[in-house]
Design a protein around this motif. Structure first.
Motif, mmCIF file in Angstrom:
data_model
loop_
_atom_site.group_PDB
_atom_site.id
_atom_site.type_symbol
_atom_site.label_atom_id
_atom_site.label_comp_id
_atom_site.label_asym_id
_atom_site.label_seq_id
_atom_site.Cartn_x
_atom_site.Cartn_y
_atom_site.Cartn_z
ATOM 1 N N MET A 1 0.855 -1.169 0.000
ATOM 2 C CA MET A 1 0.000 0.000 0.000
ATOM 3 C C MET A 1 0.908 1.241 0.000
ATOM 4 O O MET A 1 1.890 1.298 0.722
ATOM 5 C CB MET A 1 -0.898 -0.025 1.226
ATOM 6 C CG MET A 1 -1.711 1.202 1.400
ATOM 7 S SD MET A 1 -2.830 1.235 2.822
ATOM 8 C CE MET A 1 -2.283 -0.010 3.901
ATOM 9 N N ASP A 2 0.549 2.209 -0.821
ATOM 10 C CA ASP A 2 1.343 3.431 -0.883
ATOM 11 C C ASP A 2 0.858 4.451 0.148
ATOM 12 O O ASP A 2 -0.085 4.205 0.889
ATOM 13 C CB ASP A 2 1.314 4.018 -2.297
ATOM 14 C CG ASP A 2 -0.088 4.398 -2.750
ATOM 15 O OD1 ASP A 2 -1.008 4.429 -1.915
ATOM 16 O OD2 ASP A 2 -0.250 4.664 -3.949
ATOM 17 N N ASP A 3 1.535 5.588 0.168
ATOM 18 C CA ASP A 3 1.185 6.630 1.140
ATOM 19 C C ASP A 3 -0.239 7.129 0.960
ATOM 20 O O ASP A 3 -0.932 7.409 1.930
ATOM 21 C CB ASP A 3 2.158 7.804 1.032
ATOM 22 C CG ASP A 3 3.550 7.451 1.543
ATOM 23 O OD1 ASP A 3 3.694 6.461 2.281
ATOM 24 O OD2 ASP A 3 4.497 8.174 1.190
ATOM 25 N N ALA A 4 -0.686 7.256 -0.299
ATOM 26 C CA ALA A 4 -2.056 7.731 -0.551
ATOM 27 C C ALA A 4 -3.065 6.727 0.002
ATOM 28 O O ALA A 4 -4.071 7.123 0.590
ATOM 29 C CB ALA A 4 -2.286 7.951 -2.040
ATOM 30 N N GLY A 5 -2.802 5.447 -0.176
ATOM 31 C CA GLY A 5 -3.714 4.423 0.332
ATOM 32 C C GLY A 5 -3.838 4.480 1.842
ATOM 33 O O GLY A 5 -4.938 4.425 2.396
ATOM 34 N N ALA A 6 -2.700 4.635 2.522
ATOM 35 C CA ALA A 6 -2.717 4.731 3.981
ATOM 36 C C ALA A 6 -3.427 6.016 4.420
ATOM 37 O O ALA A 6 -4.210 6.004 5.383
ATOM 38 C CB ALA A 6 -1.292 4.700 4.528
ATOM 39 N N ALA A 7 -3.176 7.121 3.721
ATOM 40 C CA ALA A 7 -3.829 8.385 4.061
ATOM 41 C C ALA A 7 -5.338 8.280 3.861
ATOM 42 O O ALA A 7 -6.116 8.809 4.669
ATOM 43 C CB ALA A 7 -3.256 9.521 3.211
ATOM 44 N N GLU B 1 -8.503 4.614 -5.704
ATOM 45 C CA GLU B 1 -7.766 4.248 -4.497
ATOM 46 C C GLU B 1 -8.622 4.423 -3.248
ATOM 47 O O GLU B 1 -8.485 3.673 -2.287
ATOM 48 C CB GLU B 1 -6.479 5.071 -4.385
ATOM 49 C CG GLU B 1 -5.601 4.671 -3.230
ATOM 50 C CD GLU B 1 -5.157 3.212 -3.218
ATOM 51 O OE1 GLU B 1 -5.047 2.652 -2.105
ATOM 52 O OE2 GLU B 1 -4.947 2.620 -4.281
ATOM 53 N N ALA B 2 -9.529 5.407 -3.240
ATOM 54 C CA ALA B 2 -10.422 5.586 -2.087
ATOM 55 C C ALA B 2 -11.350 4.389 -1.947
ATOM 56 O O ALA B 2 -11.590 3.897 -0.834
ATOM 57 C CB ALA B 2 -11.229 6.875 -2.239
ATOM 58 N N ARG B 3 -11.866 3.908 -3.067
ATOM 59 C CA ARG B 3 -12.710 2.704 -3.021
ATOM 60 C C ARG B 3 -11.892 1.500 -2.569
ATOM 61 O O ARG B 3 -12.365 0.677 -1.778
ATOM 62 C CB ARG B 3 -13.359 2.458 -4.374
ATOM 63 C CG ARG B 3 -14.469 3.447 -4.688
ATOM 64 C CD ARG B 3 -15.010 3.284 -6.084
ATOM 65 N NE ARG B 3 -15.729 2.043 -6.286
ATOM 66 C CZ ARG B 3 -17.041 1.947 -6.454
ATOM 67 N NH1 ARG B 3 -17.798 3.024 -6.464
ATOM 68 N NH2 ARG B 3 -17.614 0.759 -6.636
ATOM 69 N N ALA B 4 -10.654 1.404 -3.042
ATOM 70 C CA ALA B 4 -9.784 0.293 -2.632
ATOM 71 C C ALA B 4 -9.488 0.362 -1.132
ATOM 72 O O ALA B 4 -9.464 -0.667 -0.451
ATOM 73 C CB ALA B 4 -8.492 0.308 -3.444
#
Length: 84
Positions: free
Chosen positions: A1-7, A45-48
């Motif tokens: 998971m990248d930084d955007a996913g964690a955020a 990515e928000a849905r993921a």
């Protein structure tokens, strides 16, 4: 998971924490919180992120009130805390 996913996961959690029990959010709210100017690009990515939280059992993804798999759902979805 990248930084955007964690955020995005953190944003979903924070938005739900600020709501009353049983309330829902749209994944776009988390995307807007993370990137106000480029939120549309973050929607997949928000849905993921919502899907990952659902897999962990902390949230449910719904469509028209029914729990769905965000990976296969078409159209708008909502996210809510799992009621316990």
């Amino acid at each position: 998971m990248d930084d955007a996913g964690a955020a995005l996961e953190r944003a979903i959690e924070a938005l739900l924490d600020a709501r009353t029990p049983g309330a829902t959010i749209c994944p776009s709210e988390a995307a807007r919180a993370v990137a106000p100017e480029g939120w549309r690009d973050l929607m997949p990515e928000a849905r993921a992120a919502a899907g990952r939280l659902a897999e962990r059992g902390t949230v449910e993804v719904t469509q028209r009130g029914a729990v769905v798999d965000v990976g296969t759902a078409r159209g708008p979805v909502r996210v809510r805390r799992v009621s316990r």
